[in-house]
Design an enzyme around this catalytic site. Structure first.
Site, mmCIF file in Angstrom:
data_model
loop_
_atom_site.group_PDB
_atom_site.id
_atom_site.type_symbol
_atom_site.label_atom_id
_atom_site.label_comp_id
_atom_site.label_asym_id
_atom_site.label_seq_id
_atom_site.Cartn_x
_atom_site.Cartn_y
_atom_site.Cartn_z
ATOM 1 N N HIS A 1 3.715 -2.405 3.224
ATOM 2 C CA HIS A 1 3.762 -1.018 2.747
ATOM 3 C C HIS A 1 5.105 -0.752 2.067
ATOM 4 C CE1 HIS A 1 0.658 -0.926 5.891
ATOM 5 N NE2 HIS A 1 0.115 0.059 5.186
ATOM 6 N N HIS B 1 -5.596 2.750 -4.468
ATOM 7 C CA HIS B 1 -5.618 3.021 -3.023
ATOM 8 C C HIS B 1 -6.030 4.479 -2.800
ATOM 9 C CE1 HIS B 1 -4.856 1.898 1.021
ATOM 10 N NE2 HIS B 1 -3.767 2.637 1.200
ATOM 11 N N HIS C 1 -5.262 9.343 -0.288
ATOM 12 C CA HIS C 1 -5.283 8.593 0.972
ATOM 13 C C HIS C 1 -6.150 9.246 2.058
ATOM 14 C CE1 HIS C 1 -3.790 5.970 4.222
ATOM 15 N NE2 HIS C 1 -3.404 5.174 3.246
ATOM 16 N N ASP D 1 0.824 -1.215 0.000
ATOM 17 C CA ASP D 1 0.000 0.000 0.000
ATOM 18 C C ASP D 1 0.856 1.263 0.000
ATOM 19 O OD1 ASP D 1 -2.096 -1.680 0.138
ATOM 20 O OD2 ASP D 1 -2.925 -0.910 2.019
ATOM 21 N N ASP D 2 0.253 2.358 -0.435
ATOM 22 C CA ASP D 2 0.733 3.747 -0.257
ATOM 23 C C ASP D 2 1.835 4.186 -1.221
ATOM 24 O OD1 ASP D 2 -1.023 3.664 1.812
ATOM 25 O OD2 ASP D 2 0.477 3.718 3.418
#
Lengths: 138, 724
Positions: free
Chosen positions: B258, B157, B161, B106-107
């Site tokens: 991540h 995603h 965010h 993620d991210d």
């Protein structure tokens, strides 16, 4: 354009400007009265060079080397009067009398601004279509 | 042939006279300029807004509101369907097959850690699914393309965010569609998988999450949760990350990791152990879609690519602009700090040195002086100015009023005074420089004082002003000019500015031998120095600055005499102030340009050029030109940064200014009362000052000719009683 000499002539379309504010009969104008000899009347009319000889970094050519400018046409109130001015040491700094630089700058700036505005409009329209749920062409 | 007035051509004969139509066409109207400025501001606001959006400044980051009930979440989801597909309107919850692991990151993408993660995955031949942020994809398209090139899968995603449960439906739709668009533009593929920010295991889904998951399904996205959370975001160490990521028995798993959001060294290290260990246990690594037997990603549509392209470039431009502004802010901060420290250090030292009982310029100067007063339509103020000058305490004062073709009776006003030591000379209109040159030529004495016709001097000002000539190296002396008309706010603001400028800046310049300007309002000169500098030129609109630089270059010292005090009439309206400062800043730039050769010359000219010109350019042109960035960031900070910190920073800047002003007022022995107007100065005055400078720079760049403009006098200073 470099200013070389100034001739006091009446301005077309502005008759009032042609007359000297010193009033009275035309006054012979020439070189400056030397400081030591200027102990005349306390109030008077003087004509002097409007720029002093430069002794510093940018020497100026002597007045005698400057091209002579024909006097005014003599039709004005003090058309016979002419004042010779020594030129400034430099031309007017940054000034572009042709206007070419301003036009170029304006065109470039306008093009950039227009491009930016178009991109902003396109961006917001494309995002706005999504927000409103309008179909985006696949 | 041409006719000139005030140093500019106002007309003439023949082809030298531009037609009115040409003149009109060439000059953009004031209204046009304001429209242009408004458009530029609009563009800037848009760019900064995009930057703020891409940096998640609009939505609160992980501030969840509401209760944590999960009554509406269907049982099949809570019981373990980590991949929730609601695209067809019915619930399809799936999980990874046994001995199958789908690594999910993620991210990202992150310019530092994502390539390292990709290297590890490549080394172990393990494909993975990257749930990317649209804003990060815009910034790092190369890494995104590498992901796809190396067989990894991309998922959404969101763009920035945010906590999706707090957002309205249209914002959620935007977050998804924007991310898909930038993926389509950069990698050329569609991304049907999505993961909610801050989501965790599927058994933690609550009602609010479920509403978002349903929305995602309606928008055509499959929501992906995780079976094991490595908790690498907490940086528990590689061992703990491996332990957390490992599924029980031979169960399949979607593993959450991540690749961005901080130091991911532990994640990379853990990954390098986790993959071979699990492969050794018979696990295979796949993407989420491959694991579920779904087809590979399809190519992105043209609409997505266009929308994505616009977004990517908007984010890049916005980021570059914001970075540029931060850089400028740092430059402004450093220059301001340097200037403040220099002012404090040098000005205090200068004041102490000059006030020491042992200080002396040399022999007392009692030689007569000629005071030259150039005047053009100064009837309102000339009498008070001349009277104050003629009645000065210095022995042998000659006042020479050079009337530059006034038509308001200025000369007659002086004549009416009937003062014996006053002469009036009328010269053909040629502007202030020409009038001053005439005065220099006609002056009876070799010590010259130049004073503006709206300036009233203290009785002993002339005597004090010429005392520095006791030092034979001194060629020019700057007096201490104060604003006389302070009743209105604009007068008070200028008073503060003048006191700081004279009490601090001039002391600093004096110490560094690079005084840029002997003020036209009050300055003394040796005739010899004026002649050495070539007199006053009309090549610039700041003839005083030009002359001062010429005197420096001719090898004379230029100093400041704080005790020679005069009061001048400052502009009393904003438009007049604008016109005055416009001329000053334009003229200063002209003078800097005119004397630029001093930078490479030898001798005194070079000494002044290499020290003075950069100093003046830096602190008189560049710093004020960059100053708007402070205000831009103040406004930006109030909307998009921490408001408390922004206000604190702004107050800190104000405090520095207040302290500087207090020091200046103390050194100048001025009462501090007018300083109450200093905070207000930040809101209009400062902005006007830098807009004027921007205006001047644009005029200089475009080659526009600036006129000398006559300021309207109120006579307020002339009406005041003279001290002493």
């Amino acid at each position: 354009m470099k200013k070389r000499h100034v001739a006091r002539v009446p301005m077309p379309g502005q008759p009032g400007r042609g007359r000297s504010r010193t009033g009275g009969a035309p006054v012979a104008r020439g070189t400056a009265t030397p400081p030591s000899a200027a102990a005349g009347p306390d109030v008077g009319v003087a004509a002097v060079p409007t720029a002093l000889p430069r002794g510093g970094a940018s020497p100026r050519p002597p007045l005698s080397t400057l091209p002579a400018e024909p006097p005014g046409d003599g039709s004005g109130a003090d058309g016979a009067t002419e004042t010779l001015q020594a030129p400034d040491a430099t031309a007017e700094i940054f000034v572009d009398h042709s206007g070419r630089r301003a036009r170029t700058l304006r065109r470039v700036a306008s093009a950039l601004v227009l491009l930016a505005l178009l991109l902003i409009v396109a961006l917001w329209v494309s995002q706005g279509a999504e927000v409103l749920g309008l179909p985006v062409p696949a | 042939m041409a006719l000139w007035r005030g140093g500019e051509r106002i007309g003439g004969t023949g082809d030298l006279t531009p037609s009115p139509r040409e003149s009109t066409r060439r000059r953009p109207s004031a209204r046009g300029r304001w429209v242009f400025a408004a458009v530029i501001t609009f563009i800037l606001v848009n760019v900064l807004a995009v930057g703020a959006y891409a940096n998640s400044r609009f939505a609160p980051d992980h501030q969840r509101t509401g209760t944590r009930s999960s009554d509406s979440v269907p049982a099949p989801v809570r019981d373990g369907g980590t991949v929730v597909d609601l695209r067809g309107g019915t619930l399809d919850a799936r999980r990874m097959p046994a001995r199958t692991i789908a690594l999910t990151f993620d991210d990202g993408p992150d310019p530092v850690w994502t390539p390292k993660v990709l290297d590890v995955l490549s080394r172990h031949h393990a494909p993975a699914t990257f749930f990317v942020l649209g804003s990060q994809v815009s910034r790092h398209p190369d890494i995104t393309r590498r992901m796809v090139r190396e067989g990894h899968e991309l998922g959404i995603h969101t763009f920035t965010h945010p906590e999706l449960t707090n957002l309205p439906t249209w914002r959620r739709r935007l977050e998804y569609s924007q991310t898909e668009a930038v993926i389509g533009y950069t990698a050329g593929v569609r991304a049907p998988l999505a993961r909610l920010p801050y989501s965790s295991a599927v058994d933690a889904v609550d009602d609010a999450d479920w509403a978002v998951v349903r929305d995602s399904g309606r928008l055509g996205y499959v929501s992906v949760f995780e079976d094991t959370d490595s908790q690498d975001w907490a940086r528990p160490g590689p061992d703990a990350i491996v332990r957390n990521a490992t599924p029980e028995g031979d169960r399949g798993a979607i593993v959450l990791l991540h690749d961005s959001g901080g130091d991911r060294a532990q994640t990379v290290a853990a990954l390098d152990r986790f993959i071979p260990e699990m492969q050794a246990r018979g696990y295979r690594f796949t993407t989420v879609s491959q694991g579920l037997g779904w087809p590979a990603a399809t190519p992105a549509g043209t609409g997505d690519r266009i929308q994505g392209g616009l977004l990517v470039w908007a984010v890049r431009i916005a980021d570059a602009t914001t970075r540029g502004f931060w850089l400028l802010l740092i430059v402004v901060g450093l220059l301001t700090l340097a200037r403040t420290l220099l002012l404090f250090g040098y000005a205090v030292r200068h004041a102490h040195r000059r006030r020491a009982p042992t200080w002396s310029w040399g022999d007392r100067i009692t030689e007569p002086v000629t005071v030259i007063v150039p005047a053009y339509n100064e009837r309102t103020t000339i009498a008070a100015a001349v009277h104050s000058l003629a009645s000065g305490s210095h022995p042998g004062i000659e006042v020479l009023v050079v009337d530059d073709e006034s038509d308001d009776g200025t000369a007659q006003e002086v004549e009416r005074l009937g003062l014996p030591n006053v002469r009036v000379v009328q010269v053909p209109g040629g502007g202030k420089a020409a009038a001053l040159n005439a005065g220099v030529a006609l002056a009876r004495h070799d010590l010259l004082v130049m004073v503006d016709a709206d300036t009233v001097v203290e009785p002993d000002a002339l005597h004090r002003l010429v005392q520095p000539f006791g030092d034979p190296r001194v060629g020019a002396v700057a007096g201490n000019v104060k604003v006389g008309n302070r009743r209105r706010l604009i007068g008070r603001w200028q008073h503060i500015e003048y006191v700081i400028g004279f009490s601090l800046d001039r002391r600093l310049y004096d110490t560094l031998h690079c005084m840029p300007t002997i003020p036209g309002a009050l300055g003394a000169f040796r005739r010899e120095a004026v002649l050495a500098a070539g007199g006053l030129s009309r090549a610039t609109l700041a003839e005083d600055t030009d002359l001062t630089m010429g005197i420096h270059r001719a090898g004379w010292r230029v100093v400041y005499e704080e005790t020679a005090v005069a009061r001048t009439e400052a502009p009393s309206t904003l438009p007049q102030l604008w016109r005055q400062r416009y001329r000053w800043s334009y003229g200063t730039m002209q003078a800097l340009w005119r004397h630029r050769r001093a930078l490479i010359e030898r001798g005194p000219s070079g000494r002044f050029g290499r020290r003075g010109l950069p100093f003046i350019a830096l602190f008189s042109v560049l710093l004020p030109l960059l100053a708007p960035v402070v205000d831009i960031f103040a406004v930006y900070g109030l909307f998009f940064l921490d408001r408390y910190e922004t206000v604190l920073a702004w107050l800190a800047v104000l405090a520095i200014q207040v302290i500087t002003a207090i020091l200046a007022f103390r050194l100048d022995r001025e009462p501090l009362r007018p300083l109450w107007a200093l905070p207000l100065q930040q809101f209009v005055y400062r902005q006007v000052m830098y807009l004027v400078l921007v205006h001047s720079v644009v005029t200089a760049l475009s080659g526009g000719a600036l006129k000398w403009q006559k300021l309207r006098r109120t006579g307020e200073v002339a009406a005041q009683p003279t001290a002493g």
